[in-house]
Design an enzyme around this catalytic site. Sequence first.
Site, PDB file in Angstrom:
ATOM      1  N   HIS A   1     -50.808 -32.781 -31.251  1.00  0.00           N
ATOM      2  CA  HIS A   1     -52.058 -32.333 -30.622  1.00  0.00           C
ATOM      3  C   HIS A   1     -52.747 -31.278 -31.499  1.00  0.00           C
ATOM      4  O   HIS A   1     -53.938 -31.382 -31.779  1.00  0.00           O
ATOM      5  CB  HIS A   1     -51.747 -31.767 -29.230  1.00  0.00           C
ATOM      6  CG  HIS A   1     -52.942 -31.216 -28.510  1.00  0.00           C
ATOM      7  ND1 HIS A   1     -53.472 -31.810 -27.386  1.00  0.00           N
ATOM      8  CD2 HIS A   1     -53.713 -30.119 -28.758  1.00  0.00           C
ATOM      9  CE1 HIS A   1     -54.520 -31.105 -26.988  1.00  0.00           C
ATOM     10  NE2 HIS A   1     -54.683 -30.069 -27.798  1.00  0.00           N
ATOM     11  N   GLU A   2     -51.983 -30.285 -31.943  1.00  0.00           N
ATOM     12  CA  GLU A   2     -52.585 -29.220 -32.762  1.00  0.00           C
ATOM     13  C   GLU A   2     -52.999 -29.752 -34.130  1.00  0.00           C
ATOM     14  O   GLU A   2     -54.012 -29.328 -34.689  1.00  0.00           O
ATOM     15  CB  GLU A   2     -51.633 -28.033 -32.899  1.00  0.00           C
ATOM     16  CG  GLU A   2     -51.260 -27.362 -31.570  1.00  0.00           C
ATOM     17  CD  GLU A   2     -52.454 -27.037 -30.690  1.00  0.00           C
ATOM     18  OE1 GLU A   2     -53.506 -26.617 -31.212  1.00  0.00           O
ATOM     19  OE2 GLU A   2     -52.347 -27.223 -29.449  1.00  0.00           O
TER      20      GLU A   2
ATOM     21  N   HIS B   1     -56.479 -31.279 -33.999  1.00  0.00           N
ATOM     22  CA  HIS B   1     -57.513 -30.246 -34.190  1.00  0.00           C
ATOM     23  C   HIS B   1     -57.639 -29.918 -35.681  1.00  0.00           C
ATOM     24  O   HIS B   1     -58.730 -29.854 -36.237  1.00  0.00           O
ATOM     25  CB  HIS B   1     -57.123 -28.945 -33.473  1.00  0.00           C
ATOM     26  CG  HIS B   1     -57.243 -28.973 -31.983  1.00  0.00           C
ATOM     27  ND1 HIS B   1     -58.419 -29.199 -31.319  1.00  0.00           N
ATOM     28  CD2 HIS B   1     -56.311 -28.766 -31.005  1.00  0.00           C
ATOM     29  CE1 HIS B   1     -58.221 -29.132 -30.000  1.00  0.00           C
ATOM     30  NE2 HIS B   1     -56.935 -28.870 -29.793  1.00  0.00           N
TER      31      HIS B   1
END
Length: 150
Positions: A67-68, A71
């Site tokens: 998820h990170e 980004h």
Amino acid sequence: MTNQELQARVEAISMAAFHQPFRHRAIFNARLKTTGGRFHPADMNLDFNPKLFAAYPSAITDGIIKHELVHYHLYAQHRGYQHRDHDFRQLLAAVGGSRFAPPLPTTGRQYIYVCTQCGRQFVRRRRIDVRRYACGHCRGKLRLQKTVIN
Ligand SMILES: [Zn+2]
Ligand SMILES: [Zn+2]
């Protein structure tokens, strides 16, 4: 997991799932409370929640790392890197990143009861009166096994 192990894990997942190197820093930050991780556009570094990593297996924490990294890589490519962006949703689904951090294990005092008949365990936030409450599965007598303070 140490900070070095976290860094190595993030680098490995970046190559395996995104085919791009992770060239910044990934560190644990004990001040993160409800989020699993955080991406800092200003310096491109990632923070992760040490409590979540201690509580969950790699199948879950790898999803948080992905998820990170979604980004991170979208930002590096000047694409839509925020949750509401189409690019973000599409890449998150493609790499199998988690959409939400799992809930943190509860903190505070917990009472662990065990059924003296079937052996099932029950975790409660409050003490219960074992003379009045029986096992929900077999109606056996409950016994306070231990008190845990997290
Ligand atoms: Zn996010
Ligand atoms: Zn029982």
